[in-house]
Design an enzyme around this catalytic site. Structure first.
Site, PDB file in Angstrom:
ATOM      1  N   ASP A  38       0.540  -1.088  -0.595  1.00 26.27           N
ATOM      2  CA  ASP A  38       0.225   0.303   0.220  1.00 26.27           C
ATOM      3  C   ASP A  38       1.001   1.790  -0.409  1.00 26.27           C
ATOM      4  O   ASP A  38       2.235   1.414   0.592  1.00 26.27           O
ATOM      5  CB  ASP A  38      -1.243  -0.358   1.528  1.00 26.27           C
ATOM      6  CG  ASP A  38      -2.114   0.950   1.363  1.00 26.27           C
ATOM      7  OD1 ASP A  38      -2.001   1.357   0.143  1.00 26.27           O
ATOM      8  OD2 ASP A  38      -2.267   1.493   2.184  1.00 26.27           O
ATOM      9  N   ASN A  76       1.442   3.283  -2.916  1.00 29.20           N
ATOM     10  CA  ASN A  76       1.538   3.891  -3.914  1.00 29.20           C
ATOM     11  C   ASN A  76       1.149   5.319  -4.623  1.00 29.20           C
ATOM     12  O   ASN A  76       2.137   6.288  -5.110  1.00 29.20           O
ATOM     13  CB  ASN A  76       1.583   3.051  -5.169  1.00 29.20           C
ATOM     14  CG  ASN A  76       2.205   1.722  -5.403  1.00 29.20           C
ATOM     15  OD1 ASN A  76       2.976   1.092  -3.870  1.00 29.20           O
ATOM     16  ND2 ASN A  76       1.384   0.352  -5.840  1.00 29.20           N
ATOM     17  N   GLY A  77       0.131   5.292  -4.045  1.00 26.45           N
ATOM     18  CA  GLY A  77      -0.958   6.605  -4.596  1.00 26.45           C
ATOM     19  C   GLY A  77       0.077   7.770  -3.817  1.00 26.45           C
ATOM     20  O   GLY A  77       0.141   8.952  -4.429  1.00 26.45           O
ATOM     21  N   ARG A  78       0.645   7.764  -2.198  1.00 27.15           N
ATOM     22  CA  ARG A  78       0.837   8.767  -1.642  1.00 27.15           C
ATOM     23  C   ARG A  78       1.771   8.860  -2.223  1.00 27.15           C
ATOM     24  O   ARG A  78       2.533  10.179  -1.999  1.00 27.15           O
ATOM     25  CB  ARG A  78       0.723   8.064  -0.178  1.00 27.15           C
ATOM     26  CG  ARG A  78      -0.714   8.759   0.436  1.00 27.15           C
ATOM     27  CD  ARG A  78      -1.250   8.164   1.663  1.00 27.15           C
ATOM     28  NE  ARG A  78      -1.868   6.332   1.332  1.00 27.15           N
ATOM     29  CZ  ARG A  78      -1.225   5.650   2.081  1.00 27.15           C
ATOM     30  NH1 ARG A  78      -0.956   6.152   3.179  1.00 27.15           N
ATOM     31  NH2 ARG A  78      -1.771   4.494   2.111  1.00 27.15           N
ATOM     32  N   HIS A  92       2.991   3.607  -8.910  1.00 26.28           N
ATOM     33  CA  HIS A  92       2.792   1.948  -9.161  1.00 26.28           C
ATOM     34  C   HIS A  92       4.054   0.834  -9.635  1.00 26.28           C
ATOM     35  O   HIS A  92       4.465   0.287  -9.806  1.00 26.28           O
ATOM     36  CB  HIS A  92       1.300   1.561 -10.092  1.00 26.28           C
ATOM     37  CG  HIS A  92       0.146   2.096  -9.382  1.00 26.28           C
ATOM     38  ND1 HIS A  92       0.034   1.435  -7.668  1.00 26.28           N
ATOM     39  CD2 HIS A  92      -0.958   2.320  -9.899  1.00 26.28           C
ATOM     40  CE1 HIS A  92      -1.506   1.812  -7.683  1.00 26.28           C
ATOM     41  NE2 HIS A  92      -1.932   2.572  -8.432  1.00 26.28           N
ATOM     42  N   SER A 140      -6.755  -5.828  -5.672  1.00 27.58           N
ATOM     43  CA  SER A 140      -8.140  -6.198  -5.209  1.00 27.58           C
ATOM     44  C   SER A 140      -9.486  -6.156  -5.845  1.00 27.58           C
ATOM     45  O   SER A 140      -9.544  -5.431  -6.680  1.00 27.58           O
ATOM     46  CB  SER A 140      -8.851  -5.388  -4.304  1.00 27.58           C
ATOM     47  OG  SER A 140      -9.122  -3.902  -4.833  1.00 27.58           O
ATOM     48  N   GLU A 168     -11.887  -5.168  -5.047  1.00 30.92           N
ATOM     49  CA  GLU A 168     -12.570  -3.576  -5.402  1.00 30.92           C
ATOM     50  C   GLU A 168     -11.184  -2.418  -6.204  1.00 30.92           C
ATOM     51  O   GLU A 168     -11.768  -1.738  -7.016  1.00 30.92           O
ATOM     52  CB  GLU A 168     -12.147  -2.887  -3.378  1.00 30.92           C
ATOM     53  CG  GLU A 168     -13.345  -3.126  -3.301  1.00 30.92           C
ATOM     54  CD  GLU A 168     -12.699  -4.588  -2.248  1.00 30.92           C
ATOM     55  OE1 GLU A 168     -11.665  -4.941  -2.371  1.00 30.92           O
ATOM     56  OE2 GLU A 168     -13.575  -5.819  -2.019  1.00 30.92           O
ATOM     57  N   ARG A 202     -11.373   1.379  -9.749  1.00 29.46           N
ATOM     58  CA  ARG A 202     -10.513   2.713  -9.448  1.00 29.46           C
ATOM     59  C   ARG A 202     -10.629   3.400 -11.150  1.00 29.46           C
ATOM     60  O   ARG A 202     -11.257   2.068 -12.355  1.00 29.46           O
ATOM     61  CB  ARG A 202      -9.338   2.504  -9.852  1.00 29.46           C
ATOM     62  CG  ARG A 202      -8.695   2.095  -8.226  1.00 29.46           C
ATOM     63  CD  ARG A 202      -7.631   1.917  -8.387  1.00 29.46           C
ATOM     64  NE  ARG A 202      -7.401   2.021  -6.651  1.00 29.46           N
ATOM     65  CZ  ARG A 202      -5.911   2.172  -5.772  1.00 29.46           C
ATOM     66  NH1 ARG A 202      -4.765   2.364  -6.471  1.00 29.46           N
ATOM     67  NH2 ARG A 202      -6.379   1.696  -4.882  1.00 29.46           N
ATOM     68  N   LEU A 233      10.561 -20.560  -4.422  1.00 23.88           N
ATOM     69  CA  LEU A 233       9.710 -19.891  -2.950  1.00 23.88           C
ATOM     70  C   LEU A 233       8.595 -20.277  -4.095  1.00 23.88           C
ATOM     71  O   LEU A 233       8.124 -20.125  -5.605  1.00 23.88           O
ATOM     72  CB  LEU A 233      10.644 -18.717  -3.500  1.00 23.88           C
ATOM     73  CG  LEU A 233       9.104 -17.804  -3.251  1.00 23.88           C
ATOM     74  CD1 LEU A 233       8.705 -17.404  -1.587  1.00 23.88           C
ATOM     75  CD2 LEU A 233       9.810 -16.692  -3.679  1.00 23.88           C
ATOM     76  N   ARG A 280       1.738  -4.943   6.179  1.00 23.37           N
ATOM     77  CA  ARG A 280       1.359  -3.511   6.142  1.00 23.37           C
ATOM     78  C   ARG A 280       1.873  -2.690   5.439  1.00 23.37           C
ATOM     79  O   ARG A 280       2.545  -2.058   6.664  1.00 23.37           O
ATOM     80  CB  ARG A 280       0.133  -3.995   6.744  1.00 23.37           C
ATOM     81  CG  ARG A 280      -1.070  -2.451   5.723  1.00 23.37           C
ATOM     82  CD  ARG A 280      -2.736  -2.823   5.825  1.00 23.37           C
ATOM     83  NE  ARG A 280      -2.986  -1.584   4.899  1.00 23.37           N
ATOM     84  CZ  ARG A 280      -3.897  -1.490   4.226  1.00 23.37           C
ATOM     85  NH1 ARG A 280      -4.719  -2.505   4.766  1.00 23.37           N
ATOM     86  NH2 ARG A 280      -4.610  -1.015   3.523  1.00 23.37           N
ATOM     87  N   ARG A 324      -4.757  -2.082   8.890  1.00 27.65           N
ATOM     88  CA  ARG A 324      -6.251  -2.350   8.242  1.00 27.65           C
ATOM     89  C   ARG A 324      -6.358  -4.303   7.678  1.00 27.65           C
ATOM     90  O   ARG A 324      -4.908  -4.135   6.436  1.00 27.65           O
ATOM     91  CB  ARG A 324      -7.331  -2.077   7.024  1.00 27.65           C
ATOM     92  CG  ARG A 324      -7.538  -0.534   7.857  1.00 27.65           C
ATOM     93  CD  ARG A 324      -8.683  -0.013   6.575  1.00 27.65           C
ATOM     94  NE  ARG A 324      -7.707   0.484   5.206  1.00 27.65           N
ATOM     95  CZ  ARG A 324      -7.254   1.252   5.613  1.00 27.65           C
ATOM     96  NH1 ARG A 324      -7.713   2.268   6.431  1.00 27.65           N
ATOM     97  NH2 ARG A 324      -6.812   2.294   4.416  1.00 27.65           N
TER      98      ARG A 324
HETATM   99  C1  FPP Z   1      -2.218   0.216  -3.520  1.00 26.61           C
HETATM  100  O1  FPP Z   1      -1.116   1.404  -3.294  1.00 26.61           O
HETATM  101  C2  FPP Z   1      -1.637  -0.767  -4.793  1.00 26.61           C
HETATM  102  C3  FPP Z   1      -2.368  -1.317  -5.262  1.00 26.61           C
HETATM  103  C4  FPP Z   1      -3.134  -1.054  -5.614  1.00 26.61           C
HETATM  104  C5  FPP Z   1      -1.214  -2.092  -6.231  1.00 26.61           C
HETATM  105  C6  FPP Z   1      -0.336  -3.050  -6.303  1.00 26.61           C
HETATM  106  C7  FPP Z   1       0.372  -2.617  -7.352  1.00 26.61           C
HETATM  107  C8  FPP Z   1       2.153  -3.330  -7.334  1.00 26.61           C
HETATM  108  C9  FPP Z   1       2.611  -3.205  -6.893  1.00 26.61           C
HETATM  109  C10 FPP Z   1       2.578  -3.011  -9.187  1.00 26.61           C
HETATM  110  C11 FPP Z   1       2.310  -4.060  -9.936  1.00 26.61           C
HETATM  111  C12 FPP Z   1       2.646  -4.970  -9.579  1.00 26.61           C
HETATM  112  C13 FPP Z   1       2.718  -6.383  -9.261  1.00 26.61           C
HETATM  113  C14 FPP Z   1       2.864  -7.673  -9.563  1.00 26.61           C
HETATM  114  C15 FPP Z   1       3.453  -6.089 -10.910  1.00 26.61           C
HETATM  115  P1  FPP Z   1      -2.580   2.721  -3.435  1.00 26.61           P
HETATM  116  O2  FPP Z   1      -2.802   2.838  -4.563  1.00 26.61           O
HETATM  117  O3  FPP Z   1      -3.380   1.979  -2.655  1.00 26.61           O
HETATM  118  O4  FPP Z   1      -2.010   3.661  -2.814  1.00 26.61           O
HETATM  119  P2  FPP Z   1      -2.015   4.644  -1.501  1.00 26.61           P
HETATM  120  O5  FPP Z   1      -3.621   4.211  -0.566  1.00 26.61           O
HETATM  121  O6  FPP Z   1      -1.357   5.896  -1.068  1.00 26.61           O
HETATM  122  O7  FPP Z   1      -3.581   5.364  -2.505  1.00 26.61           O
END
Ligand code: FPP
Length: 255
Positions: free
Chosen positions: A33, A35-37, A50, A78, A80, A84, A144, A195, A201
């Site tokens: 979690d 990536n957006g932030r 991402h 997910s 959910e 997006r 693995l 997490r 959560r």
């Molecule tokens: C949550 O961050 C992350 C995701 C919804 C996607 C995870 C995907 C990757 C790490 C890249 C691709 C994966 C693979 C296996 C190649 P968020 O966008 O919800 O972050 P935020 O809560 O800060 O907005």
């Protein structure tokens, strides 16, 4: 929420040394979690977060393999997440496809088996084809098992399990029966759930399987997650005493 993990102050080498002989989890599950932030804090588009997250995926996989964790399950998309914006979903699917093609040789070389869990029939056809190909090629490996949770929801998994066991005419259902109808019935339950980004959560991830998992939360945003963060989580786990609802070993309990 500010979470202090003193082990994250140590460098990778020190953490690796402390992990020698430590009680490792067999199965680590990760909610990736933040990536957006991460992107927002750099005034970048969310998708850049991402993209940066893929490097963290590689680090997590390598770190687990290096120390002998046998199962790593990553929450990559997910149920959910389908809600997006279309462009973000498309970009995530493209990243996933690139990963499945680009990492294939590396997975084979490192003898890592790739698996996937979730409602995979919802994935675009081209992504599904690359997924199936990588899974088939890596199937013989067992150094693995890397499982990507894709189009995954914990409640959907339980719903699918109940539907399947009803369709199979199962009667006399107990916990073992339900376990056999989950998406990955041959995987042990996760011992450790990690997490990132400081959120407290479980977000509909592996609801049945994490019943006794230890939880490790770090403030680190997923794109900044490196091997040393995984090692800190593993060491933190090794320092805990797992009781499964029993009294502590010091009080005459234990497993
Ligand atoms: C949550 O961050 C992350 C995701 C919804 C996607 C995870 C995907 C990757 C790490 C890249 C691709 C994966 C693979 C296996 C190649 P968020 O966008 O919800 O972050 P935020 O809560 O800060 O907005």
């Amino acid at each position: 929420m500010e979470i202090i993990n003193p082990l994250e102050e140590l460098d990778e080498e020190e953490l690796r040394a402390r992990l020698e002989g430590a009680a490792l989890p067999t199965h680590v599950a990760v909610i990736m979690d933040g990536n957006g932030r991460w992107a927002r804090s750099r005034s970048l588009a969310r998708i850049r977060g991402h993209q940066a997250g893929v490097k963290a995926v590689r680090e997590a996989v390598t770190a687990c393999r290096e120390v002998g964790v046998k199962y790593l399950t990553l929450y990559a998309f997910s149920s959910e997440n389908w809600e997006r914006p279309t462009l973000e979903v498309r970009a995530l699917m493209q990243l996933l496809k690139n990963y499945l093609v680009g990492e294939r040789d590396e997975l084979l070389e490192k003898q890592i088996r790739l698996e996937a869990m979730g409602r995979l029939d919802r994935l675009p056809k081209d992504v599904r084809a690359e997924l199936d190909k990588t899974m088939a090629l890596t199937a013989p490996h067992d150094e693995l098992t890397l499982t990507l949770a894709l189009s995954y929801g914990g409640r959907a998994e339980l719903t699918d399990a109940v539907r399947a066991l009803v369709a199979a005419g199962e009667s006399d259902v107990d916990e073992g029966t339900i376990g056999r109808y989950l998406y990955a019935p041959d995987h042990p339950d996760p011992d450790l759930l990690v997490r990132t980004s400081g959120e407290l959560r479980v977000s509909n991830f592996l609801l049945w399987e994490i019943a006794y998992a230890e939880i490790y939360v770090t403030n680190v945003l997923w794109p900044d997650f490196r091997a040393r963060h995984m090692y800190a989580a593993l060491l933190d786990y090794a320092n805990r005493e797992r009781r499964y609802g029993r009294v502590s070993a010091a009080e005459g309990g234990g497993r």
